[in-house]
Motif scaffolding. Structure first.
Motif, PDB file in Angstrom:
ATOM      1  N   MET A 299      -7.051   3.518   9.133  1.00 43.68           N
ATOM      2  CA  MET A 299      -5.605   3.378   9.329  1.00 43.68           C
ATOM      3  C   MET A 299      -5.223   1.905   9.193  1.00 43.68           C
ATOM      4  SD  MET A 299      -4.475   6.415   9.781  1.00 43.68           S
ATOM      5  CE  MET A 299      -2.833   6.186  10.428  1.00 43.68           C
TER       6      MET A 299
ATOM      7  N   GLU B 278      -8.182  15.507  -0.606  1.00 45.96           N
ATOM      8  CA  GLU B 278      -7.916  15.296   0.816  1.00 45.96           C
ATOM      9  C   GLU B 278      -6.489  15.688   1.168  1.00 45.96           C
ATOM     10  OE1 GLU B 278      -8.848  11.292   1.984  1.00 45.96           O
ATOM     11  OE2 GLU B 278      -7.957  11.503   3.959  1.00 45.96           O
TER      12      GLU B 278
ATOM     13  N   SER C 171     -13.374  -0.305   4.480  1.00 49.92           N
ATOM     14  CA  SER C 171     -13.434  -1.385   3.489  1.00 49.92           C
ATOM     15  C   SER C 171     -13.589  -2.736   4.179  1.00 49.92           C
ATOM     16  CB  SER C 171     -12.141  -1.377   2.663  1.00 49.92           C
ATOM     17  OG  SER C 171     -11.872  -0.074   2.176  1.00 49.92           O
TER      18      SER C 171
ATOM     19  N   LYS D 116     -11.104  10.336  11.940  1.00 53.50           N
ATOM     20  CA  LYS D 116     -10.386   9.128  12.325  1.00 53.50           C
ATOM     21  C   LYS D 116     -10.257   9.148  13.843  1.00 53.50           C
ATOM     22  CE  LYS D 116      -7.403   8.593   8.289  1.00 53.50           C
ATOM     23  NZ  LYS D 116      -6.027   8.753   7.788  1.00 53.50           N
TER      24      LYS D 116
ATOM     25  N   PHE E 246       0.872  -1.181   0.000  1.00 58.50           N
ATOM     26  CA  PHE E 246       0.000   0.000   0.000  1.00 58.50           C
ATOM     27  C   PHE E 246       0.900   1.220   0.000  1.00 58.50           C
ATOM     28  CE2 PHE E 246      -3.724   2.351   0.311  1.00 58.50           C
ATOM     29  CZ  PHE E 246      -3.735   3.203   1.402  1.00 58.50           C
TER      30      PHE E 246
ATOM     31  N   GLU F 257      -6.966  -0.677   9.814  1.00 58.17           N
ATOM     32  CA  GLU F 257      -7.300  -1.390  11.052  1.00 58.17           C
ATOM     33  C   GLU F 257      -7.616  -2.859  10.811  1.00 58.17           C
ATOM     34  OE1 GLU F 257      -8.640   1.551  10.224  1.00 58.17           O
ATOM     35  OE2 GLU F 257      -8.435   2.913  11.900  1.00 58.17           O
TER      36      GLU F 257
ATOM     37  N   ASN G 206     -12.571  14.234   7.182  1.00 59.37           N
ATOM     38  CA  ASN G 206     -12.317  12.796   7.356  1.00 59.37           C
ATOM     39  C   ASN G 206     -12.110  12.581   8.855  1.00 59.37           C
ATOM     40  OD1 ASN G 206     -10.711  10.531   7.967  1.00 59.37           O
ATOM     41  ND2 ASN G 206      -9.637  10.556   6.008  1.00 59.37           N
TER      42      ASN G 206
ATOM     43  N   THR H  84       1.689   5.247  -0.400  1.00 57.43           N
ATOM     44  CA  THR H  84       1.138   6.601  -0.295  1.00 57.43           C
ATOM     45  C   THR H  84       2.263   7.593  -0.589  1.00 57.43           C
ATOM     46  OG1 THR H  84       1.801   6.900   2.012  1.00 57.43           O
ATOM     47  CG2 THR H  84      -0.310   5.778   1.616  1.00 57.43           C
TER      48      THR H  84
ATOM     49  N   LYS I  55      -4.648   7.602  -3.977  1.00 63.28           N
ATOM     50  CA  LYS I  55      -3.525   8.297  -3.373  1.00 63.28           C
ATOM     51  C   LYS I  55      -2.780   9.046  -4.482  1.00 63.28           C
ATOM     52  CE  LYS I  55      -3.761   6.987   0.922  1.00 63.28           C
ATOM     53  NZ  LYS I  55      -3.977   7.958   2.013  1.00 63.28           N
TER      54      LYS I  55
ATOM     55  N   SER J  17      -9.597   2.851  -0.481  1.00 66.99           N
ATOM     56  CA  SER J  17      -8.422   3.676  -0.746  1.00 66.99           C
ATOM     57  C   SER J  17      -7.454   2.880  -1.625  1.00 66.99           C
ATOM     58  CB  SER J  17      -7.746   4.051   0.576  1.00 66.99           C
ATOM     59  OG  SER J  17      -6.638   4.875   0.347  1.00 66.99           O
TER      60      SER J  17
ATOM     61  N   PHE K 125       3.893   9.183   1.429  1.00 68.31           N
ATOM     62  CA  PHE K 125       4.951   9.179   2.452  1.00 68.31           C
ATOM     63  C   PHE K 125       5.625   7.820   2.613  1.00 68.31           C
ATOM     64  CE2 PHE K 125       0.961   8.745   5.022  1.00 68.31           C
ATOM     65  CZ  PHE K 125       1.153   7.462   5.508  1.00 68.31           C
TER      66      PHE K 125
ATOM     67  N   LYS L 151     -10.991   6.112  -3.825  1.00 67.36           N
ATOM     68  CA  LYS L 151     -10.058   7.177  -3.412  1.00 67.36           C
ATOM     69  C   LYS L 151      -8.683   6.806  -3.935  1.00 67.36           C
ATOM     70  CE  LYS L 151      -7.947   8.057   1.018  1.00 67.36           C
ATOM     71  NZ  LYS L 151      -8.163   8.413   2.463  1.00 67.36           N
TER      72      LYS L 151
ATOM     73  N   ASP M 111      -7.769  15.770   6.847  1.00 65.48           N
ATOM     74  CA  ASP M 111      -7.553  14.515   7.573  1.00 65.48           C
ATOM     75  C   ASP M 111      -6.537  14.820   8.685  1.00 65.48           C
ATOM     76  OD1 ASP M 111      -6.286  11.213   6.483  1.00 65.48           O
ATOM     77  OD2 ASP M 111      -6.505  12.091   8.464  1.00 65.48           O
TER      78      ASP M 111
ATOM     79  N   ASN N  22      -2.046  13.202   1.332  1.00 64.76           N
ATOM     80  CA  ASN N  22      -1.255  13.062   2.564  1.00 64.76           C
ATOM     81  C   ASN N  22      -0.195  14.154   2.688  1.00 64.76           C
ATOM     82  OD1 ASN N  22      -1.917   9.763   2.109  1.00 64.76           O
ATOM     83  ND2 ASN N  22      -2.182  10.580   4.158  1.00 64.76           N
TER      84      ASN N  22
ATOM     85  N   TYR O  30       2.815   9.173   8.805  1.00 64.20           N
ATOM     86  CA  TYR O  30       1.476   9.789   8.684  1.00 64.20           C
ATOM     87  C   TYR O  30       1.373  10.933   9.692  1.00 64.20           C
ATOM     88  CZ  TYR O  30      -3.457  10.492   9.592  1.00 64.20           C
ATOM     89  OH  TYR O  30      -4.680  11.083   9.806  1.00 64.20           O
TER      90      TYR O  30
ATOM     91  N   ARG P 153     -11.801  -1.845  12.886  1.00 69.59           N
ATOM     92  CA  ARG P 153     -12.790  -1.741  11.809  1.00 69.59           C
ATOM     93  C   ARG P 153     -14.206  -1.771  12.375  1.00 69.59           C
ATOM     94  NH1 ARG P 153     -11.427  -1.570   6.818  1.00 69.59           N
ATOM     95  NH2 ARG P 153      -9.300  -2.025   7.474  1.00 69.59           N
TER      96      ARG P 153
HETATM   97  C1  LIG Z   1      -0.964   3.947   5.806  1.00 67.75           C
HETATM   98  S1  LIG Z   1      -1.927   5.296   5.214  1.00 67.75           S
HETATM   99  C2  LIG Z   1      -3.079   5.548   6.448  1.00 67.75           C
HETATM  100  C3  LIG Z   1      -3.721   6.918   6.262  1.00 67.75           C
HETATM  101  C4  LIG Z   1      -4.613   7.001   5.041  1.00 67.75           C
HETATM  102  N1  LIG Z   1      -5.649   5.985   5.102  1.00 67.75           N
HETATM  103  C5  LIG Z   1      -6.207   5.518   3.979  1.00 67.75           C
HETATM  104  O1  LIG Z   1      -5.890   5.873   2.865  1.00 67.75           O
HETATM  105  C6  LIG Z   1      -7.252   4.454   4.168  1.00 67.75           C
HETATM  106  C7  LIG Z   1      -6.644   3.234   4.778  1.00 67.75           C
HETATM  107  C8  LIG Z   1      -7.722   2.208   5.118  1.00 67.75           C
HETATM  108  O2  LIG Z   1      -8.467   1.818   4.195  1.00 67.75           O
HETATM  109  O3  LIG Z   1      -7.812   1.843   6.313  1.00 67.75           O
HETATM  110  C9  LIG Z   1      -5.238   8.391   4.895  1.00 67.75           C
HETATM  111  O4  LIG Z   1      -4.468   9.347   4.886  1.00 67.75           O
HETATM  112  O5  LIG Z   1      -6.454   8.537   4.753  1.00 67.75           O
END
Ligand SMILES: CSCC[C@@H](NC(=O)CCC(=O)O)C(=O)O
Ligand SMILES: [Mg+2]
Length: 367
Positions: A291, A213, A317, A262, A19, A293, A260, A21, A163, A135, A23, A161, A238, A190, A55, A298
């Motif tokens: 995150m 976002e 998800s 969290k 996964f 989860e 968003n 992103t 990235k 995501s 970062f 979504k 976020d 991010n 993050y 979740r």
């Molecule tokens: C490891 S990235 C975690 C942070 C990221 N989370 C997601 O993209 C969704 C991750 C998920 O489906 O739990 C965000 O910035 O929104």
């Protein structure tokens, strides 16, 4: 309730696929689980921090350390503990919201299990299932991205979504729009862009995205407010929204149009509900972020996402988005939705043999 002790358990759960992103790239979820044992019941919380402080400034081992040295011992002084007393008991210690959230959630879960009350009911849920988005990480190529998106749409996800980061933004969005038409589509940077990127980010406007976002740095509310005047794509925050006050400030400054939420980022589900209420009072839509989860976090996120102001599909998800085998009974996507757990507390518990397989370490902290 009287807390007798807390277990801090670190697990390492492999992801079904990397996964990526802006970062970094995750291939294994290193998560801290908190199990609070009381004289009435026990409860679970999952810390959203990742392996490295990328993050946010928080990370798994720091969360375990601050919990064992400071946060768990602080509960000893609270005679008849319930979840509403946790944040005040921890207020003397600065930051570490994700660690505090995991502890508060575990106390809340124990309290609700003892009383036979589902978390969704306790938070004020109005739905018995929630619409789900997904995501999609940065991929090696546009064709690989289109294959991933096609798979998630086939699975029934209601919103995609993507990235993004500098160099991977306009073209992937264009390709997804051209291939899949007017699906619900949004992007998440991010915090990868700078105030000087406004003209470039305006090139996303023709794609009718639901939102952009967190384009800028976590602490740059003014930069987001300026950017909001120069692009038409709604801005969602976020990382910046660390509390109800931060949400109120962001809305007052015009720094975002969507939030968003969290729970780990803001210190727990009680603060998450406060942010929901602040946004509802301003007529601002919210959705539940993720995150990565396990089924524990979740389950709690799906309960939160059933509140009235969560009007947009979240990053809630199915378990198989990230895990071949979840540590709890898996969450399955049905017609693009996840069912809200109906059992007491989180409504799920880890499957012992699966939990043991992914356990990296466990520590008991007496209280
Ligand atoms: C490891 S990235 C975690 C942070 C990221 N989370 C997601 O993209 C969704 C991750 C998920 O489906 O739990 C965000 O910035 O929104
Ligand atoms: Mg995000």
């Amino acid at each position: 309730m009287k807390v007798t002790g807390v277990e801090l358990r670190t697990i390492k759960a492999p992801l079904v696929s990397p996964f990526r992103t802006s970062f970094g790239t995750e291939t294994v979820r290193e998560a801290l689980l908190v199990r609070v044992v009381t004289d009435e019941a026990e409860g679970w919380g999952e810390c959203g921090a990742g392996t490295a402080p990328q993050y946010s400034s928080q990370y798994t081992h720091a969360a375990a350390d601050v919990l064992s040295r400071f946060l768990v011992p602080a509960l000893a002084g609270v005679a008849d503990l319930d979840a509403h007393q946790v944040a005040p008991a921890l207020a003397a210690f600065k930051g570490h919201r994700m660690a505090k959230a995991a502890l508060e959630t575990a106390v809340l879960d124990a309290d609700l299990r003892a009383r036979g009350v589902p978390l969704a009911h306790a938070l004020g849920a109005v739905r018995d299932r929630v619409p789900c988005g997904v995501s999609v990480g940065i991929t090696e190529s546009i064709p690989a991205l289109l294959d991933a998106v096609a798979g998630y749409l086939d699975a029934g996800y209601l919103r995609i979504k993507l990235k993004i980061e500098p160099g991977w933004d306009i073209e992937p969005v264009r390709a997804v729009r051209e291939r899949f038409g007017d699906i619900l589509l949004q992007v998440d940077a991010n915090a990868a862009y700078r105030r000087g990127d406004a003209r470039h980010l305006a090139r996303l406007d023709p794609f009718a995205l639901l939102m952009l976002e967190q384009p800028l740095a976590e602490d740059d509310l003014l930069g987001h407010a300026e950017l909001a005047k120069r692009i038409t794509t709604p801005i969602c925050l976020d990382e910046s929204i660390v509390s109800a006050r931060a949400a109120a400030d962001a809305l007052t400054l015009g720094a975002c149009h969507v939030v968003n939420i969290k729970p780990g980022r803001v210190g727990g589900y009680l603060e998450a509900r406060r942010i929901h209420d602040v946004c509802a009072a301003h007529g601002v839509p919210v959705w539940c972020g993720g995150m990565l989860e396990t089924g524990l976090g979740r389950a709690a996120n799906v309960a939160l996402a059933a509140l009235p102001g969560f009007v947009l599909p979240g990053d809630t998800s199915a378990s198989d988005r990230y895990y071949r085998t979840d540590i709890t009974a898996p969450f399955h996507l049905v017609d693009g939705h996840l069912a809200v757990p109906t059992g007491p507390g989180l409504g799920v518990t880890p499957v012992p043999e699966i939990l043991d397989e992914v356990t990296d370490s466990t520590t008991w902290v007496p209280v």
